[in-house]
Design a protein around this motif. Structure first.
Motif, mmCIF file in Angstrom:
data_model
loop_
_atom_site.group_PDB
_atom_site.id
_atom_site.type_symbol
_atom_site.label_atom_id
_atom_site.label_comp_id
_atom_site.label_asym_id
_atom_site.label_seq_id
_atom_site.Cartn_x
_atom_site.Cartn_y
_atom_site.Cartn_z
ATOM 1 N N PRO A 221 16.779 -20.504 -34.906
ATOM 2 C CA PRO A 221 17.243 -22.077 -35.338
ATOM 3 C C PRO A 221 18.777 -22.503 -35.376
ATOM 4 O O PRO A 221 19.025 -21.698 -35.185
ATOM 5 C CB PRO A 221 16.110 -21.740 -36.916
ATOM 6 C CG PRO A 221 17.250 -20.228 -37.184
ATOM 7 C CD PRO A 221 16.908 -19.839 -36.047
ATOM 8 N N GLN A 222 18.107 -23.661 -34.758
ATOM 9 C CA GLN A 222 19.437 -24.508 -34.622
ATOM 10 C C GLN A 222 19.742 -25.917 -34.783
ATOM 11 O O GLN A 222 18.652 -26.630 -34.943
ATOM 12 C CB GLN A 222 20.006 -24.554 -33.041
ATOM 13 C CG GLN A 222 20.294 -23.528 -32.411
ATOM 14 C CD GLN A 222 21.637 -22.348 -32.352
ATOM 15 O OE1 GLN A 222 22.422 -22.896 -33.815
ATOM 16 N NE2 GLN A 222 21.614 -21.466 -32.307
ATOM 17 N N ARG A 223 20.975 -26.235 -35.208
ATOM 18 C CA ARG A 223 20.606 -27.906 -36.294
ATOM 19 C C ARG A 223 21.555 -28.949 -34.707
ATOM 20 O O ARG A 223 22.486 -29.134 -34.236
ATOM 21 C CB ARG A 223 21.964 -27.898 -37.185
ATOM 22 C CG ARG A 223 21.833 -29.451 -37.817
ATOM 23 C CD ARG A 223 22.860 -28.877 -39.075
ATOM 24 N NE ARG A 223 22.310 -28.480 -40.015
ATOM 25 C CZ ARG A 223 21.886 -27.788 -40.897
ATOM 26 N NH1 ARG A 223 21.655 -28.864 -40.833
ATOM 27 N NH2 ARG A 223 21.969 -26.470 -41.778
ATOM 28 N N LEU A 224 20.462 -29.514 -34.343
ATOM 29 C CA LEU A 224 20.265 -30.382 -33.781
ATOM 30 C C LEU A 224 21.915 -31.716 -34.304
ATOM 31 O O LEU A 224 22.119 -31.891 -35.136
ATOM 32 C CB LEU A 224 19.739 -31.790 -33.137
ATOM 33 C CG LEU A 224 18.085 -31.216 -32.610
ATOM 34 C CD1 LEU A 224 16.897 -32.044 -32.745
ATOM 35 C CD2 LEU A 224 19.010 -30.228 -31.054
ATOM 36 N N LYS A 225 22.520 -31.942 -33.435
ATOM 37 C CA LYS A 225 23.835 -32.974 -33.404
ATOM 38 C C LYS A 225 23.783 -34.082 -32.485
ATOM 39 O O LYS A 225 23.603 -33.709 -31.050
ATOM 40 C CB LYS A 225 24.580 -32.082 -32.418
ATOM 41 C CG LYS A 225 26.361 -32.114 -33.287
ATOM 42 C CD LYS A 225 27.169 -31.876 -33.098
ATOM 43 C CE LYS A 225 28.526 -32.026 -33.400
ATOM 44 N NZ LYS A 225 29.236 -32.962 -34.537
ATOM 45 N N LYS A 226 24.065 -34.921 -32.868
ATOM 46 C CA LYS A 226 24.145 -36.605 -31.926
ATOM 47 C C LYS A 226 25.367 -36.994 -31.397
ATOM 48 O O LYS A 226 26.143 -36.081 -31.576
ATOM 49 C CB LYS A 226 23.462 -37.615 -33.000
ATOM 50 C CG LYS A 226 25.229 -38.119 -33.810
ATOM 51 C CD LYS A 226 24.808 -39.041 -35.170
ATOM 52 C CE LYS A 226 26.073 -39.675 -35.521
ATOM 53 N NZ LYS A 226 25.445 -40.995 -36.405
ATOM 54 N N PRO A 227 25.064 -37.243 -30.098
ATOM 55 C CA PRO A 227 26.254 -38.047 -29.311
ATOM 56 C C PRO A 227 27.770 -38.515 -30.358
ATOM 57 O O PRO A 227 27.306 -39.330 -30.953
ATOM 58 C CB PRO A 227 26.390 -38.724 -28.198
ATOM 59 C CG PRO A 227 25.278 -39.140 -28.741
ATOM 60 C CD PRO A 227 24.518 -38.237 -29.624
ATOM 61 N N LEU A 228 29.248 -38.429 -30.657
ATOM 62 C CA LEU A 228 29.882 -38.289 -30.866
ATOM 63 C C LEU A 228 30.633 -39.850 -30.427
ATOM 64 O O LEU A 228 31.517 -40.293 -31.080
ATOM 65 C CB LEU A 228 31.149 -37.548 -31.080
ATOM 66 C CG LEU A 228 30.781 -36.390 -32.136
ATOM 67 C CD1 LEU A 228 32.216 -35.705 -32.332
ATOM 68 C CD2 LEU A 228 29.916 -36.149 -33.288
ATOM 69 N N TRP A 229 30.363 -40.353 -28.934
ATOM 70 C CA TRP A 229 30.524 -42.058 -28.427
ATOM 71 C C TRP A 229 29.063 -42.099 -28.149
ATOM 72 O O TRP A 229 28.084 -41.575 -28.263
ATOM 73 C CB TRP A 229 31.209 -40.735 -27.529
ATOM 74 C CG TRP A 229 32.513 -40.328 -27.304
ATOM 75 C CD1 TRP A 229 33.301 -40.986 -27.831
ATOM 76 C CD2 TRP A 229 32.771 -39.276 -27.585
ATOM 77 N NE1 TRP A 229 34.888 -40.215 -27.875
ATOM 78 C CE2 TRP A 229 34.393 -39.279 -28.107
ATOM 79 C CE3 TRP A 229 32.081 -38.194 -27.831
ATOM 80 C CZ2 TRP A 229 34.854 -37.436 -28.041
ATOM 81 C CZ3 TRP A 229 32.528 -36.871 -28.324
ATOM 82 C CH2 TRP A 229 33.627 -36.762 -28.752
ATOM 83 N N GLY B 11 27.815 -26.788 -19.159
ATOM 84 C CA GLY B 11 27.693 -28.245 -19.817
ATOM 85 C C GLY B 11 27.190 -27.082 -21.125
ATOM 86 O O GLY B 11 28.180 -26.821 -21.752
ATOM 87 N N ARG B 12 27.758 -27.922 -22.347
ATOM 88 C CA ARG B 12 27.432 -28.061 -23.854
ATOM 89 C C ARG B 12 26.325 -28.010 -24.466
ATOM 90 O O ARG B 12 25.357 -28.896 -24.190
ATOM 91 C CB ARG B 12 28.760 -28.492 -24.527
ATOM 92 C CG ARG B 12 30.268 -28.532 -23.720
ATOM 93 C CD ARG B 12 31.145 -28.503 -24.670
ATOM 94 N NE ARG B 12 31.524 -27.344 -25.442
ATOM 95 C CZ ARG B 12 31.872 -26.473 -25.119
ATOM 96 N NH1 ARG B 12 32.334 -26.457 -23.880
ATOM 97 N NH2 ARG B 12 31.853 -25.471 -26.016
ATOM 98 N N THR B 13 26.111 -27.436 -25.740
ATOM 99 C CA THR B 13 24.542 -27.572 -26.757
ATOM 100 C C THR B 13 23.975 -28.862 -27.040
ATOM 101 O O THR B 13 25.157 -29.058 -27.709
ATOM 102 C CB THR B 13 24.283 -26.557 -27.606
ATOM 103 O OG1 THR B 13 25.487 -25.971 -28.296
ATOM 104 C CG2 THR B 13 23.818 -25.046 -26.528
ATOM 105 N N PRO B 14 22.779 -29.686 -27.382
ATOM 106 C CA PRO B 14 22.614 -30.308 -28.000
ATOM 107 C C PRO B 14 22.784 -30.419 -29.359
ATOM 108 O O PRO B 14 22.637 -30.827 -30.524
ATOM 109 C CB PRO B 14 21.318 -30.703 -27.010
ATOM 110 C CG PRO B 14 20.764 -29.740 -27.533
ATOM 111 C CD PRO B 14 21.970 -28.722 -26.202
ATOM 112 N N TYR B 15 22.791 -28.602 -29.808
ATOM 113 C CA TYR B 15 23.470 -29.040 -31.171
ATOM 114 C C TYR B 15 24.032 -28.230 -31.555
ATOM 115 O O TYR B 15 25.229 -27.815 -30.763
ATOM 116 C CB TYR B 15 22.009 -27.421 -31.361
ATOM 117 C CG TYR B 15 22.136 -26.373 -30.015
ATOM 118 C CD1 TYR B 15 22.915 -24.999 -30.859
ATOM 119 C CD2 TYR B 15 21.170 -25.766 -29.602
ATOM 120 C CE1 TYR B 15 23.160 -24.149 -29.846
ATOM 121 C CE2 TYR B 15 20.898 -25.279 -28.727
ATOM 122 C CZ TYR B 15 22.620 -24.245 -28.853
ATOM 123 O OH TYR B 15 22.006 -22.963 -28.275
#
Length: 466
Positions: free
Chosen positions: A93-101, A373-377
């Motif tokens: 399980p992973q927590r999605l993270k919105k873009p900071l920009w 790249g980097r993960t969306p979570y």
């Protein structure tokens, strides 16, 4: 007993002739389309400038717009995280993270881009985005080595070395393959090495990561201790001695001889090629030189343009450092992306504008990207992002690619490439194709088999060709 002057000249005279014959043979091979100097088909580009963003820029915070990340920010979902799968064989399980920009459509082409790179965004109509990238290696070391050599662990020639082997240099007075401020880690010299290709195809490093770019010079290029006549006599003597050591197929001695020949010619050419003081004040301002944040990388980008103008075939500009967590590697401090973007944004935009104004962008491939790249979570208490080789974005400009174009896509959260997938082998094959080289025919026989940059993989991404 020491030989007499007459005896010495008799025994080494052929050496002096070899120096001239070597240069003449190289020119004749070029003119006759000999091995290593003739493209396989009509090229669309003459050279490459690779802007390496070491550590992995977050695509979901820069060029890969995913509305679902805004909608489902902090939502926990099951994802086949590559590191967890490698350890346990299953996802987690992973927590999605919105873009900071903040994202918006840019330019006449309407390409989505965030305000992480506002200066580059003004050139979005010149860029060709590859949104379906994927690669090998979860850690920086293997992924970075794969980016440069097409393998995650073995010692193989770097891409720049393959390009030099296939095409040679446009300028016999400068190295054909230059890397500016390379990192000592995550592949180190292997990232610009020749491996089993002849030694003359290895890259020439200017400076190293962690040092000011003002120190990114060719050391000892000017001899202030000896007169030009004394240097010429030393050069001829060394050439004669090396020629005596020469044996057919001895690529190391051949490379030493050629390095001395090149060094001799570079004394009158390299200092000018790297002298940024010859540039106008407006050009320096264009690259952000003189500004605290952008001065260092601005100098690197301007050096790249000057080298490209002088006929250097493959130029790599490195933004990174020598730590275990290189540059863009924000596992626990994603806002740090903003600091790195501020350092490279204006210089890269200045490079694109300068190349275009000078008519160089038409036959120069500008390649921007990292090893993955980097993960969306989220990671580390929600403050960073992990590595993501399964889906990310790079962009190309100039050199025969479609401008203001986007190819491929990741899934709805930006985790995996799902459409128009482009493996790193495919990107290598495509860049070689634009340079006039067939990646399946660009081979070198070593240890009883033929090797190539793309191994037994790769295909040209014809969809992005102009």
């Amino acid at each position: 007993m020491l030989p007499s002057r007459r005896s010495f000249l008799q025994t080494t005279g052929c050496g002096f002739g070899y120096l001239a014959a070597s240069a003449l043979a190289q020119r004749q091979a070029w003119a006759a389309g000999g091995v290593g100097f003739q493209p396989h088909h009509v090229p669309k580009a003459k050279r490459v400038i690779f802007l390496f963003m070491q550590g992995g820029v977050s695509h979901v915070d820069s060029y890969d717009y995913k509305p679902r990340l805004l909608k489902d920010d902090q939502k926990i979902i099951d994802i086949a995280d590559p590191r967890t799968v490698a350890k346990t064989g299953k996802g987690s399980p992973q927590r999605l993270k919105k873009p900071l920009w903040e994202f918006a459509q840019q330019g006449e082409s309407g390409r989505w881009a965030s305000n992480l790179f506002p200066h580059i965004n003004r050139h979005v109509d010149d860029l060709c985005f590859l949104h379906g990238m994927h690669t090998e290696g979860v850690a920086h070391g293997p992924a970075t080595l794969f980016l440069h050599t097409g393998t995650t662990s073995f010692i193989r020639p770097s891409m720049g070395a393959w390009v030099m082997y296939g095409l040679g240099s446009e300028n016999e007075n400068l190295p054909g393959f230059v890397t500016i401020s390379p990192s000592l880690g995550n592949g180190g010299p292997r990232n610009y090495g020749n491996a089993f290709l002849p030694a003359r195809y290895q890259g020439t490093p200017l400076g190293r990561s962690g040092l000011p770019s003002q120190e990114a010079k060719i050391k000892n290029i000017v001899n202030t201790a000896w007169t030009p006549e004394q240097q010429r006599r030393q050069y001829e003597l060394l050439g004669a001695l090396h020629a005596q050591q020469m044996r057919p197929g001895d690529t190391e001695i051949e490379a030493v001889i050629q390095s001395y020949e090149l060094a001799w010619r570079m004394q009158n050419n390299a200092p000018d090629a790297l002298d940024l003081a010859q540039e106008s004040e407006s050009t320096l301002q264009l690259y952000g030189i003189g500004e605290k944040v952008t001065d260092n990388f601005g100098r690197q980008c301007l050096m790249a343009r000057r080298l490209a103008e002088q006929g250097v075939r493959y130029i790599q500009v490195n933004y990174g450092d020598n730590s275990n967590n290189p540059a863009w590697d924000q596992h626990s401090n994603l806002p740090k992306h903003g600091d790195h973007a501020a350092a490279v944004d204006k210089p890269i935009a200045g490079l694109l504008e300068d190349l275009k104004q000078r008519g160089l962008l038409e036959d120069t491939i500008v390649w921007w990207g990292g090893e993955f790249g980097r993960t969306p979570y989220a990671e580390r208490n929600g403050t960073g992002r992990d590595h993501n080789p399964a889906g990310f974005t790079v962009w190309l400009a100039g050199g025969g690619v479609k401008a203001g174009f986007a190819h491929g896509a990741t899934d709805e959260i930006g985790f995996q490439a799902v459409d128009g997938k482009v493996h790193m082998h495919d990107l290598h094959a495509t860049v070689l194709h634009l340079l006039g080289l067939d990646h399946e025919r660009l081979t070198f026989r070593h240890a009883g088999r033929d090797f190539r940059l793309t191994d037994v993989h790769g295909h040209v991404v014809k969809e992005i060709l102009a």
